[in-house]
Scaffold this motif. Structure first.
Motif, mmCIF file in Angstrom:
data_model
loop_
_atom_site.group_PDB
_atom_site.id
_atom_site.type_symbol
_atom_site.label_atom_id
_atom_site.label_comp_id
_atom_site.label_asym_id
_atom_site.label_seq_id
_atom_site.Cartn_x
_atom_site.Cartn_y
_atom_site.Cartn_z
ATOM 1 N N MET A 169 0.845 -1.155 0.094
ATOM 2 C CA MET A 169 -0.121 0.041 0.012
ATOM 3 C C MET A 169 0.905 1.233 0.036
ATOM 4 O O MET A 169 2.152 1.078 0.604
ATOM 5 C CB MET A 169 -0.950 -0.106 1.224
ATOM 6 N N TYR A 217 1.106 4.843 1.311
ATOM 7 C CA TYR A 217 0.646 5.850 2.462
ATOM 8 C C TYR A 217 1.378 7.094 2.295
ATOM 9 O O TYR A 217 2.116 7.263 1.533
ATOM 10 C CB TYR A 217 1.068 5.189 3.822
ATOM 11 N N LYS A 241 4.359 1.479 6.662
ATOM 12 C CA LYS A 241 3.396 2.404 7.437
ATOM 13 C C LYS A 241 3.902 3.025 8.496
ATOM 14 O O LYS A 241 3.365 3.960 8.923
ATOM 15 C CB LYS A 241 2.211 1.112 7.784
ATOM 16 N N ILE A 273 -4.481 5.738 1.919
ATOM 17 C CA ILE A 273 -3.485 5.330 0.758
ATOM 18 C C ILE A 273 -3.951 5.887 -0.483
ATOM 19 O O ILE A 273 -5.059 6.367 -0.789
ATOM 20 C CB ILE A 273 -3.615 3.849 0.721
ATOM 21 N N GLU A 307 -7.118 3.080 4.288
ATOM 22 C CA GLU A 307 -6.663 1.496 3.899
ATOM 23 C C GLU A 307 -7.408 0.466 4.199
ATOM 24 O O GLU A 307 -7.348 -0.740 3.576
ATOM 25 C CB GLU A 307 -5.243 1.278 5.027
ATOM 26 N N GLN A 326 -9.723 -3.922 0.139
ATOM 27 C CA GLN A 326 -8.255 -3.921 -0.303
ATOM 28 C C GLN A 326 -7.776 -4.012 -1.578
ATOM 29 O O GLN A 326 -8.411 -4.677 -2.387
ATOM 30 C CB GLN A 326 -7.835 -5.111 0.478
#
Length: 587
Positions: free
Chosen positions: A1, A3, A222, A231, A382, A386
């Motif tokens: 992801m 961020y 993260k 995100i 987030e 997903q």
């Protein structure tokens, strides 16, 4: 992801994201009437960053204020502020710097500024290097110049590079200053509002030019994030293949980008809670944006436009409006669209008339610009659906290679045409000879500037005798190019039309070519290509990077066929080169 670690906004409203958002929440606009004759012979409503405050703040972080231009100071101040709240190691090889701008240090072309800095500072890659060097960054520096979607594309590019495992972090920063060059060009197009702009309003008369900077620091870790849990979830871009200065009349190409970005984010249109709109307040742009949002199923989603507060900040606007989208999610809020009172577009959209608190889990950012380019970006919490991302190894084949330089054309490294006439040192004569030799029939060619002619010829020869475009949908074909001098050859010609106030004649037909991505627009219009399109600016042609980026598009199935390489008409020397490759997915 991917961020968010930190961010900053610099505009007429202030020098931090907090300052800007606080005033936007209160409905305070930074647009004012300017009588500064250095930027316009006549009074005009614009959005300007305080010069005195810029100098005051810069003096606190550097003793060499005279070493940097106004544009570079904007970027440095923005990055510096963002870094205060980020733990990302920007000097690491795992961190990439991505700059976005339309014109950079364009004010250095003005006759009063020509000797203030070295001519090379006009090169966008050079100013990017100087700014990065201020922070000790020596490598992994990229610059995007793609008209008004530059900032949005810089964020999308960062997301893609991190997801592909090329980097772990990205400092995405963009800026533009407001100079006579830019302002006169849009005035020549009659696109500047008579007062503060009114996005999407029935009484809108045009845009409000502005200046500013913004930075957003992204990370895949993260532990380095700002703990907001927001995100960058997906992004896409497209081309109208319609007109180099006017948007599509249907909006279907922007709608395509929107749908792609939402799909990539593992969301549906019903999941989108907020739209940070482009909303330039020009008659055609707002109309097109409304037509794109409605068929994308977003007609009831709250939409806010910020250009009524800070004007159009060009290379910074996409990053600014991405930050605003992130803040909307973080603080569960949507903002009043300054200047908007009554709907003035045919597409059904939900433009916000006042600030309010609502639940926001997801947000969409839209953008469009000259050259027919569009982009869309999705942010989300987030834990809200997903994402699944996977990448394979390189999976494309080089179908064909074309190189144009030194008065000759080579195809697959074999000389295919050589120009031998007496005026061989003039590019214009060579270009016309190539056009005739390959029996190209496209009268608009003669109206193009040198850079667009070069790119256009390269693409036509690359596609000649292949019939390959017919194998794919228009949106499955992309054009990704690299360039060294941007559009400086044409910039210098346009500057001459405004240098002398006694012979002041800015013309839209020249100004429209003062963007590097217009060459892509011309290629797309001729060949009805509506897929991804981006211009990267760099001192040297980084073939590995361009091929890697093209491969990311092919890997993510955003493209199945890609025209890529470099096209450059050097300023001020006038030498030229086009080196283009046709890549086809082998997956």
């Amino acid at each position: 992801m991917i961020y968010i670690s930190s961010h900053n906004i610099i505009s007429s409203l202030g020098f931090s994201s907090e300052e800007n958002l606080s005033k936007i929440r209160k409905g305070i606009s930074g647009i004012q009437l300017s009588e500064n004759k250095k930027i316009s012979p006549e009074p005009v409503f614009v959005s300007l960053v305080s010069y005195d405050e810029t100098e005051k703040r810069f003096s606190k972080i550097s003793e060499n204020s005279k070493k940097y231009t106004k544009y570079e100071k904007f970027l440095i101040l923005s990055i510096n502020d963002a870094l205060k709240n980020s733990k990302v190691d920007i000097q690491s090889d795992e961190t990439v710097f991505i700059f976005s701008t339309t014109k950079g240090n364009i004010d250095l072309l003005e006759k009063d500024n020509k000797n203030s800095f070295d001519t090379e500072r006009l090169k966008l890659w050079k100013s990017s290097e100087i700014v990065a060097d201020f922070f000790g960054k020596k490598n992994n520096i990229r610059t995007i110049s793609n008209a008004c979607i530059s900032g949005t594309m810089a964020v999308i590019t960062a997301q893609r590079l991190i997801e592909a495992g090329k980097y772990k972090n990205a400092v995405v920063t963009g800026a533009d200053i407001l100079s006579e060059f830019t302002l006169s060009g849009f005035q020549a197009f009659k696109a500047v509002s008579e007062g503060a702009c009114k996005p999407f309003d029935i009484k809108r008369t045009g845009m409000t030019p502005g200046e500013g900077a913004a930075t957003i620091i992204l990370t895949s870790e993260k532990s380095l994030s700002d703990n907001s849990g927001i995100i960058i979830a997906g992004g896409a871009n497209s081309n109208d293949a319609n007109h180099i200065s006017g948007p599509s009349r249907t909006g279907e190409e922007l709608a395509f980008s929107i749908k792609k970005a939402i799909s990539e984010s593992n969301l549906s249109s019903d999941d989108i809670d907020f739209i940070s709109g482009h909303g330039t307040a020009t008659p055609y742009n707002d109309e097109t944006e409304s037509k794109a949002l409605e068929p994308a199923g977003l007609q009831s989603v709250p939409l806010s436009g910020t250009k009524g507060y800070i004007g159009h900040t060009f290379g910074a606007t996409g990053i600014i409006e991405t930050v605003i989208a992130a803040e909307a999610i973080k603080n569960s809020e949507v903002y009043k669209t300054a200047g908007f009172e009554e709907i003035g577009v045919s597409g059904k959209i939900n433009v916000q008339k006042k600030y309010k608190s609502i639940s926001v889990n997801t947000a969409l950012k839209t953008a469009s610009g000259f050259g027919g380019c569009n982009a869309a970006l999705v942010l989300k919490k987030e834990n809200f659906s997903q994402n699944t991302v996977s990448f394979d190894k390189k999976h494309f084949e080089i179908i064909k290679k074309v190189k144009i330089s030194n008065n000759q054309v080579t195809v697959n490294d074999t000389i295919d045409y050589k120009y031998t006439d007496s005026d061989k040192n003039q590019f214009s004569a060579f270009a016309k000879a190539v056009y005739k030799n390959y029996k190209i029939k496209y009268p608009k060619f003669y109206k193009m500037d040198n850079l667009s002619k070069l790119g256009f010829l390269g693409a036509e020869i690359l596609l000649n005798n292949t019939n390959i475009l017919s194998n794919y949908k228009s949106e499955e074909i992309s054009v990704i190019l690299s360039n060294e001098s941007s559009s400086l050859d044409t910039d210098a010609k346009y500057q001459k039309t405004i240098d002398d106030r006694e012979n002041y004649f800015p013309g839209p037909s020249v100004f429209v070519y003062t963007l590097a991505n217009i060459m892509i627009g011309e290629i797309c219009i001729k060949n009805k290509i509506k897929g991804e399109n981006t211009v990267f600016i760099s001192e040297y042609f980084d073939k590995d990077f361009i091929f890697d980026y093209a491969d990311i598009l092919l890997n993510k199935r955003k493209s199945k066929l890609c025209i890529t390489g470099r096209v450059d008409y050097n300023y001020p020397k006038g030498n030229y080169i086009a080196e283009l490759y046709l890549l086809e997915s082998s997956k």
